[in-house]
Design a protein around this motif. Structure first.
Motif, mmCIF file in Angstrom:
data_model
loop_
_atom_site.group_PDB
_atom_site.id
_atom_site.type_symbol
_atom_site.label_atom_id
_atom_site.label_comp_id
_atom_site.label_asym_id
_atom_site.label_seq_id
_atom_site.Cartn_x
_atom_site.Cartn_y
_atom_site.Cartn_z
ATOM 1 N N GLU A 173 51.302 -41.591 -57.393
ATOM 2 C CA GLU A 173 50.565 -41.194 -56.325
ATOM 3 C C GLU A 173 50.497 -42.347 -55.293
ATOM 4 N N GLU A 174 50.548 -43.692 -55.774
ATOM 5 C CA GLU A 174 50.774 -44.835 -54.911
ATOM 6 C C GLU A 174 52.185 -44.783 -54.233
ATOM 7 N N ILE A 175 53.017 -44.418 -54.894
ATOM 8 C CA ILE A 175 54.532 -44.425 -54.499
ATOM 9 C C ILE A 175 54.848 -43.352 -53.246
ATOM 10 N N ALA A 176 54.214 -42.149 -53.705
ATOM 11 C CA ALA A 176 54.187 -40.919 -52.655
ATOM 12 C C ALA A 176 53.451 -41.250 -51.517
ATOM 13 N N ALA A 177 52.375 -42.111 -51.502
ATOM 14 C CA ALA A 177 51.595 -42.760 -50.106
ATOM 15 C C ALA A 177 52.538 -43.621 -49.508
ATOM 16 N N GLU A 178 53.302 -44.467 -50.287
ATOM 17 C CA GLU A 178 53.963 -45.843 -49.919
ATOM 18 C C GLU A 178 55.257 -44.999 -49.018
ATOM 19 N N LEU A 179 55.818 -43.866 -49.435
ATOM 20 C CA LEU A 179 56.943 -43.117 -48.937
ATOM 21 C C LEU A 179 56.618 -42.030 -47.936
ATOM 22 N N GLY A 180 55.379 -41.907 -47.629
ATOM 23 C CA GLY A 180 54.907 -40.984 -46.658
ATOM 24 C C GLY A 180 55.851 -40.855 -45.441
ATOM 25 N N PRO A 181 56.176 -42.029 -44.797
ATOM 26 C CA PRO A 181 57.006 -42.019 -43.510
ATOM 27 C C PRO A 181 58.538 -41.901 -43.571
ATOM 28 N N TYR A 182 58.980 -41.698 -45.122
ATOM 29 C CA TYR A 182 60.322 -41.826 -45.129
ATOM 30 C C TYR A 182 60.909 -40.601 -45.619
ATOM 31 N N THR A 183 62.158 -40.205 -45.340
ATOM 32 C CA THR A 183 62.856 -38.897 -45.905
ATOM 33 C C THR A 183 63.296 -39.419 -47.326
ATOM 34 N N VAL A 184 62.730 -38.761 -48.557
ATOM 35 C CA VAL A 184 63.180 -39.263 -49.890
ATOM 36 C C VAL A 184 64.449 -38.378 -50.295
ATOM 37 N N TYR A 185 65.251 -39.180 -50.836
ATOM 38 C CA TYR A 185 66.538 -38.629 -51.346
ATOM 39 C C TYR A 185 66.487 -39.079 -52.900
ATOM 40 N N ALA A 186 67.049 -38.231 -53.783
ATOM 41 C CA ALA A 186 67.071 -38.346 -55.154
ATOM 42 C C ALA A 186 68.486 -38.212 -55.681
ATOM 43 N N ALA A 187 69.036 -39.127 -56.333
ATOM 44 C CA ALA A 187 70.462 -39.180 -56.823
ATOM 45 C C ALA A 187 70.619 -38.244 -57.927
ATOM 46 N N ASP A 188 71.268 -37.310 -58.109
ATOM 47 C CA ASP A 188 71.467 -36.255 -58.968
ATOM 48 C C ASP A 188 73.107 -36.005 -59.110
ATOM 49 N N SER A 189 73.685 -35.792 -60.520
ATOM 50 C CA SER A 189 74.950 -35.274 -60.561
ATOM 51 C C SER A 189 75.294 -34.080 -59.993
ATOM 52 N N ALA A 190 74.013 -33.074 -60.027
ATOM 53 C CA ALA A 190 74.066 -31.802 -59.428
ATOM 54 C C ALA A 190 73.708 -31.791 -58.109
ATOM 55 N N GLY A 191 73.648 -32.825 -57.514
ATOM 56 C CA GLY A 191 72.935 -32.748 -56.108
ATOM 57 C C GLY A 191 73.585 -31.900 -55.336
ATOM 58 N N SER A 192 72.846 -31.603 -54.145
ATOM 59 C CA SER A 192 73.161 -30.576 -53.153
ATOM 60 C C SER A 192 74.158 -31.176 -51.845
ATOM 61 N N GLN A 193 74.182 -32.477 -51.868
ATOM 62 C CA GLN A 193 74.810 -33.248 -50.585
ATOM 63 C C GLN A 193 75.502 -34.388 -51.091
ATOM 64 N N PRO A 194 76.618 -34.899 -50.522
ATOM 65 C CA PRO A 194 77.339 -36.107 -50.865
ATOM 66 C C PRO A 194 76.573 -37.248 -50.233
#
Length: 268
Positions: A173-194
């Motif tokens: 919950e604190e992380i989500a609040a901290e990242l409110g102004p940011y576009t959040v990307y997650a690294a995943d081997s099956a990710g949708s974008q390079p």
């Protein structure tokens, strides 16, 4: 007076601090070892709460001699025999100095936010902290389930990054609040974008997931998009520390290229 007993109270306190994450959180302190790491901590202005050092060991090298001269002027720094330093140390071949320092309280800076999502290998956590510091990340957030970033193994792998990059231990919950102004990307081997197709010059956050199980449900819920590192050959995924470092330095490359671009000129 030189400390000669391995049962000394300072030895016991350092060993307890190195062994217990609960003690580290209560004391808001962690243990570092070695000439370079202690010297880097002092150079960064870290609060040294206790140090044991073996003068004859430190005097054997130029860097050790310089550190010895500094330690001898500080309070809460005690000369000890090599056996005493070894008894307090977590490493098999200590370099003659071990210290406890306060958790750095560095304010967040502009730049990429890095989230460690249940990264459990201390070497990976240390590598990611070091890469975050080297690439100019503005804040590292350790989510629940991540290895204690203040453990001795992480401190050794991070090589002084604790004193450079802001670091926080937060719930989701604190992380989500901290990242409110940011576009959040997650690294995943099956990710949708390079990873290199992302515009890292914009306010962004990067989540690196667990080595074996990947992203947690909380991380996936927070991420706007998953990204991947394209690879040739049969290898399915990279070590978490390597993968995170590759993306961090791509973000640095983009920001550096943007900063070096010539300013447009007005036609006259």
């Amino acid at each position: 007076m030189v400390i000669t007993s391995t049962a000394n109270q300072h030895v016991k306190w350092l060993r307890a601090l190195a062994a217990s994450a609960r003690d580290r959180r209560r004391e808001r302190s962690f243990v570092i070892e070695g000439v370079r790491l202690v010297a880097d901590a002092l150079a960064a202005g870290a609060e040294l709460r206790l140090a044991l050092y073996a003068p004859e060991q430190l005097a054997a090298t130029a860097a050790g001699t310089a550190l010895l001269a500094r330690l001898q002027t500080l309070s809460r720094c005690f000369p000890a025999t090599p056996a005493v330093v070894a008894a307090a140390a977590d490493t098999e071949q200590p370099q003659g100095v071990i210290a406890a320092v306060a958790w750095p309280e560095l304010p967040p800076r502009p730049g990429l936010r890095l989230v460690l999502d249940e990264i459990q290998d201390p070497g990976n956590v240390g590598t990611l902290l070091r890469s975050a510091a080297a690439s100019g990340a503005g804040l590292v957030l350790c989510a629940p389930g991540t290895a204690d970033p203040f453990s001795p193994k992480v401190a050794r792998a991070a090589m002084g990054a604790h004193f450079v990059v802001p670091l926080r231990l937060l719930g989701w919950e604190e992380i989500a609040a901290e990242l409110g102004p940011y576009t959040v990307y997650a690294a995943d081997s099956a990710g949708s974008q390079p990873y290199y197709a992302v515009d890292w010059r914009q306010p962004a956050a990067l989540i690196i997931g667990n080595e074996a199980h990947g992203l947690s449900a909380a991380a996936r819920a927070l991420a706007r998009q998953t990204i991947t590192i394209p690879m040739a050959g049969p290898i399915e995924s990279l070590n978490a520390g390597v993968a995170g470092s590759i993306i961090l330095f791509e973000a640095l490359r983009q920001r550096s290229a943007d900063a070096c671009a010539p300013s447009p000129r007005n036609n006259v």
